[in-house]
Motif scaffolding. Sequence first.
Motif, PDB file in Angstrom:
ATOM      1  N   VAL A 200       0.989  -0.498  -0.153  1.00  0.00           N
ATOM      2  CA  VAL A 200      -0.299   0.197   0.171  1.00  0.00           C
ATOM      3  C   VAL A 200       1.297   1.488   0.152  1.00  0.00           C
ATOM      4  N   ASP A 201       0.310   2.205  -1.431  1.00  0.00           N
ATOM      5  CA  ASP A 201       1.904   3.091  -1.201  1.00  0.00           C
ATOM      6  C   ASP A 201       0.719   4.503  -1.450  1.00  0.00           C
ATOM      7  N   CYS A 202       0.136   5.069  -0.846  1.00  0.00           N
ATOM      8  CA  CYS A 202      -0.623   6.254  -0.742  1.00  0.00           C
ATOM      9  C   CYS A 202      -0.153   7.399  -0.779  1.00  0.00           C
ATOM     10  N   THR A 203      -0.956   8.486  -1.273  1.00  0.00           N
ATOM     11  CA  THR A 203      -0.373   9.634  -1.206  1.00  0.00           C
ATOM     12  C   THR A 203      -1.653  10.872  -0.781  1.00  0.00           C
ATOM     13  N   ILE A 204      -1.990  11.860   0.565  1.00  0.00           N
ATOM     14  CA  ILE A 204      -3.008  12.357   0.841  1.00  0.00           C
ATOM     15  C   ILE A 204      -2.790  13.533   1.058  1.00  0.00           C
ATOM     16  N   VAL A 205      -3.713  13.994   1.104  1.00  0.00           N
ATOM     17  CA  VAL A 205      -3.169  15.937   1.637  1.00  0.00           C
ATOM     18  C   VAL A 205      -4.647  16.345   2.649  1.00  0.00           C
ATOM     19  N   ILE A 206      -4.073  17.191   3.082  1.00  0.00           N
ATOM     20  CA  ILE A 206      -4.960  17.362   3.923  1.00  0.00           C
ATOM     21  C   ILE A 206      -5.292  18.963   3.994  1.00  0.00           C
ATOM     22  N   SER A 207      -6.254  19.800   4.126  1.00  0.00           N
ATOM     23  CA  SER A 207      -6.361  21.277   4.142  1.00  0.00           C
ATOM     24  C   SER A 207      -6.585  21.320   5.407  1.00  0.00           C
ATOM     25  N   PRO A 208      -5.732  22.161   6.238  1.00  0.00           N
ATOM     26  CA  PRO A 208      -5.880  22.795   8.401  1.00  0.00           C
ATOM     27  C   PRO A 208      -6.982  23.904   8.535  1.00  0.00           C
ATOM     28  N   ARG A 209      -7.218  24.203   7.144  1.00  0.00           N
ATOM     29  CA  ARG A 209      -8.498  25.169   7.441  1.00  0.00           C
ATOM     30  C   ARG A 209      -9.210  24.168   7.526  1.00  0.00           C
ATOM     31  N   LYS A 210      -9.678  23.715   6.613  1.00  0.00           N
ATOM     32  CA  LYS A 210     -11.095  23.538   6.744  1.00  0.00           C
ATOM     33  C   LYS A 210     -10.925  22.106   7.095  1.00  0.00           C
ATOM     34  N   GLN A 211      -9.728  21.292   7.669  1.00  0.00           N
ATOM     35  CA  GLN A 211      -9.680  20.430   8.462  1.00  0.00           C
ATOM     36  C   GLN A 211     -10.029  19.034   7.521  1.00  0.00           C
ATOM     37  N   SER A 212      -9.942  19.092   6.408  1.00  0.00           N
ATOM     38  CA  SER A 212     -10.658  18.158   5.404  1.00  0.00           C
ATOM     39  C   SER A 212      -9.645  17.478   4.571  1.00  0.00           C
ATOM     40  N   LEU A 213     -10.289  16.409   4.382  1.00  0.00           N
ATOM     41  CA  LEU A 213      -8.688  15.884   3.069  1.00  0.00           C
ATOM     42  C   LEU A 213      -9.226  17.023   1.583  1.00  0.00           C
ATOM     43  N   THR A 214      -8.512  17.096   1.003  1.00  0.00           N
ATOM     44  CA  THR A 214      -8.549  17.784  -0.745  1.00  0.00           C
ATOM     45  C   THR A 214      -7.822  16.823  -1.451  1.00  0.00           C
ATOM     46  N   TYR A 215      -7.282  15.762  -1.557  1.00  0.00           N
ATOM     47  CA  TYR A 215      -6.877  15.003  -2.582  1.00  0.00           C
ATOM     48  C   TYR A 215      -6.351  13.630  -1.850  1.00  0.00           C
ATOM     49  N   LYS A 216      -6.797  12.608  -2.673  1.00  0.00           N
ATOM     50  CA  LYS A 216      -6.199  10.916  -2.186  1.00  0.00           C
ATOM     51  C   LYS A 216      -5.395  10.658  -3.719  1.00  0.00           C
ATOM     52  N   GLN A 217      -4.717   9.617  -3.556  1.00  0.00           N
ATOM     53  CA  GLN A 217      -3.744   9.242  -4.870  1.00  0.00           C
ATOM     54  C   GLN A 217      -2.897   8.000  -4.088  1.00  0.00           C
ATOM     55  N   CYS A 218      -3.824   7.195  -4.627  1.00  0.00           N
ATOM     56  CA  CYS A 218      -3.009   5.649  -4.478  1.00  0.00           C
ATOM     57  C   CYS A 218      -3.247   4.874  -5.925  1.00  0.00           C
ATOM     58  N   GLY A 219      -1.207   4.642  -6.134  1.00  0.00           N
ATOM     59  CA  GLY A 219      -0.988   3.890  -7.719  1.00  0.00           C
ATOM     60  C   GLY A 219      -0.916   4.820  -8.564  1.00  0.00           C
TER      61      GLY A 219
END
Length: 225
Positions: A200-219
Amino acid sequence: MTTRANVNGEHTTHPSHYQTSHYSSSSSSSASFKGCCCCLFLLFTFLALLLIAVVLVILLVIKPKKPQFDLQQVGVQYIIVTAPSDGPTSAYLSLNISMIFTAVNPNKVGIKYSSSGFYVMYKGVPLGKATVPSFYQPANSVRTVETRVSVDKVDVMQANALDLVKDATLNDRVELSVTGEVGAKIRIIEITSPRVQVSVDCTIVISPRKQSLTYKQCGVDGVSV
């Protein structure tokens, strides 16, 4: 043992009938024991070869495929980045996220997954570890597994601290990586296959202002949220 005199008056000793039969019985028992051990060895060898042949035939019939294990969803409870007032030579990150993984078994037989750990990292710096317990997945099925990572004020130092503060305050995007391996074994008639590694090798991006996930990439496929 008996002693007899010959024609010259000399005495000779001859083994008695009991000793002769005793030697003969011991030799016969030893030969019988060796023959029994040889037969048992041949029997066990034949059974082992037969079992291997049966497993190989079953594998050729079912044609096992590698299972899939992907990060499906990420829920952000909070992400907080703080830096000392005397300058960002270090930064502290607090994080609480939940992750839902999807396990897909495309095989005609069940799969046994071992306990696994997934690391959440910032620029190669480990922040926390999520653990997935071992479980069994039936044939031709899809299963979801949920786990959580919670860390409190992890110290990110030096150059990474500068990048973390900049990402959190200016860019509003903290990019994290989720990596790990899952050990899977196919079960056939109560017999488990050798361990297969599913990465499993994934990249996730989180917005500290929105306190939410904005992007996810696996593969190779990326998903914007």
